[in-house]
Write a protein that holds these residues in place. Sequence first.
Motif, short mmCIF file in Angstrom:
data_model
loop_
_atom_site.label_atom_id
_atom_site.label_comp_id
_atom_site.label_asym_id
_atom_site.label_seq_id
_atom_site.Cartn_x
_atom_site.Cartn_y
_atom_site.Cartn_z
N VAL A 64 27.60 9.04 -14.26
CA VAL A 64 27.16 7.65 -14.12
C VAL A 64 25.86 7.52 -14.91
CG1 VAL A 64 26.59 5.78 -12.54
CG2 VAL A 64 28.02 7.66 -11.74
N ASP A 65 25.77 6.51 -15.73
CA ASP A 65 24.57 6.30 -16.54
C ASP A 65 23.46 5.70 -15.66
OD1 ASP A 65 22.72 5.92 -18.52
OD2 ASP A 65 24.11 5.01 -19.93
N GLU A 100 37.92 11.04 -8.88
CA GLU A 100 38.61 10.46 -10.03
C GLU A 100 38.19 9.00 -10.21
OE1 GLU A 100 40.49 12.11 -12.20
OE2 GLU A 100 40.04 13.94 -11.04
N GLU A 101 37.95 8.63 -11.45
CA GLU A 101 37.45 7.29 -11.72
C GLU A 101 38.49 6.22 -11.40
OE1 GLU A 101 36.31 4.87 -15.73
OE2 GLU A 101 35.26 6.78 -15.43
N ARG A 102 38.07 5.21 -10.64
CA ARG A 102 38.89 4.04 -10.36
C ARG A 102 38.63 2.96 -11.39
NH1 ARG A 102 36.32 3.32 -4.72
NH2 ARG A 102 37.03 1.16 -4.96
N TRP A 103 37.36 2.68 -11.64
CA TRP A 103 36.98 1.72 -12.66
C TRP A 103 35.51 1.92 -13.01
CZ3 TRP A 103 33.16 -1.12 -10.39
CH2 TRP A 103 33.25 -1.41 -9.03
N ARG A 104 35.15 1.34 -14.15
CA ARG A 104 33.78 1.44 -14.67
C ARG A 104 33.44 0.10 -15.33
NH1 ARG A 104 30.71 6.17 -16.20
NH2 ARG A 104 32.53 7.34 -15.48
N ARG A 105 32.30 -0.49 -14.94
CA ARG A 105 31.95 -1.82 -15.44
C ARG A 105 30.54 -1.84 -16.01
NH1 ARG A 105 36.34 -2.17 -15.74
NH2 ARG A 105 37.90 -3.33 -14.54
N ASP A 106 30.35 -2.69 -17.02
CA ASP A 106 29.04 -2.83 -17.67
C ASP A 106 28.17 -3.79 -16.85
OD1 ASP A 106 27.02 -2.59 -19.54
OD2 ASP A 106 27.80 -4.22 -20.79
N GLY A 142 24.34 1.65 -11.17
CA GLY A 142 23.41 2.31 -12.07
C GLY A 142 22.70 1.30 -12.95
N TRP A 143 21.56 1.71 -13.48
CA TRP A 143 20.77 0.84 -14.33
C TRP A 143 21.51 0.47 -15.61
CZ3 TRP A 143 17.50 -2.72 -14.40
CH2 TRP A 143 16.65 -2.98 -15.48
N ARG A 144 22.48 1.30 -16.02
CA ARG A 144 23.24 1.02 -17.24
C ARG A 144 24.72 0.73 -16.98
NH1 ARG A 144 20.27 -0.87 -20.66
NH2 ARG A 144 21.76 -0.36 -22.30
N GLU A 145 25.23 1.03 -15.78
CA GLU A 145 26.63 0.76 -15.48
C GLU A 145 26.89 0.94 -14.00
OE1 GLU A 145 29.30 3.58 -17.28
OE2 GLU A 145 28.12 5.30 -16.64
N THR A 146 28.03 0.43 -13.55
CA THR A 146 28.49 0.60 -12.17
C THR A 146 29.88 1.19 -12.21
OG1 THR A 146 27.17 -1.26 -11.34
CG2 THR A 146 29.10 -0.61 -10.04
N ILE A 147 30.13 2.20 -11.37
CA ILE A 147 31.45 2.84 -11.35
C ILE A 147 31.95 2.94 -9.92
CG2 ILE A 147 30.76 4.23 -13.36
CD1 ILE A 147 31.16 6.69 -11.41
N ALA A 148 33.27 3.14 -9.81
CA ALA A 148 33.91 3.43 -8.53
C ALA A 148 34.84 4.62 -8.74
CB ALA A 148 34.69 2.22 -8.02
N VAL A 149 34.83 5.54 -7.79
CA VAL A 149 35.69 6.72 -7.84
C VAL A 149 36.44 6.82 -6.52
CG1 VAL A 149 34.14 7.95 -9.40
CG2 VAL A 149 33.91 8.29 -6.93
N ASP A 150 37.53 7.62 -6.52
CA ASP A 150 38.22 7.88 -5.26
C ASP A 150 37.59 9.09 -4.58
OD1 ASP A 150 39.23 10.18 -6.52
OD2 ASP A 150 41.19 9.27 -6.94
#
Length: 411
Positions: free
Chosen positions: A263-264, A293-299, A281-289
Amino acid sequence: MVPSDSHPRQSDLRRLSRRRLLALACTAAAGGLAGCNAVTGREDPADLHAGDWHACGNGPENGNRVSGGAPEPTEHAPLYPADWSYAPPVVDGEIVYFAAEREAVAIGFDGRERWSRRLGGEAFGAPALDPDRGRLYVPTRGGEQGGSPSDGADAASVVALSVDGGDAIDTHRVGDGATYGVTVVDGDVYARSATACVRLGPDGTERWRVSLEPLVYDEYNLGDSTATQIPPAVTEDGVYVPDRDALVKLDRESGEERWRAPVDTPYAASVVDDRGVVQTGWRETIAVDRAGEERWRRDLHSRAAAAVDGDDVYVVAGDLYELDAESGEPNWHAHVPSEGTAAPVVTDDSVVVAGSGVRAFRRDAEGVLSPERLRWRTDSVHVTAYASPVIAAGRLLAVGPFGLQVLDTGD
């Protein structure tokens, strides 16, 4: 960032009686809390959550979720003066526990102080209550260790106080720098300091310790001075914490690292939802299971933890965004005037955001005569975007540059 010399000191504020402050604030409340509700017609939102708020995020999974609604407050009053606190209070029944500067206090909603206790170090991270054992845990930085001067000015500790009288039970060293937050589950204490994640037993015995990096990113001029709401997220099998450029899952029993997801610049508490974990995160938001494992990653750039409820994830990133928990796609977004490290709080019908006042947004705008998301706002209440709002005991609590404020419907 904090021009403390431009504000009155805590000692000056205390020269005014709290009773007089309450009277002055409530006199002005009628004009100062005018809501900007653009909906034509009458709404009957659910009652404000009448229960407790024992920890940052309102639970060990850091969901920032309460039942009930977010009726528009009609009164506000200063409950306790303090200079620029960055951590929210906790609430049990009619008693509020609040830590700022080098002091922890227990105060009733009636304004009567039950006790106050000077801390060996500076109150820093998000506190937590263990009502079953009658303890309040306050994260600190610097100061004393076990009643004696610490072996360094940068000691990160957790101070255990009795909720009955504020007596100091113990001080536990949990690393260096500062303690970002603490979570209590079944009597055990989980703390994230600048240098470690630690699990302590109810008697203070260290069960395990895992080294971590401070949440400092010089490349973005992002220090950890406001990293005050980062308690570990704890489930039956795991402990989730942000490390430098990563979300980490630790085994709850052994502390062994199970997986690490990139995660950035994560800068806020991890949040467990129905499908896994959300890390802003300050540079991105992510979700994992749960397997990492990555579910999604957003700017979406955010220093505040998310709020989650079922299929919805709420993130303050410039604006307030509602995301689909499965895909991460935005459902809607609404403007907020400022952002910081304060997480939103989601209720049955609204999302409450602190910063340049307090605002409540409708989760569902269907069926009303106007598509306006804003349910109400209170601009005259001096609150910061660095301490998350708290909804408990039928009231809303918010922290500002002059201390702790209570907002009430007046019912």
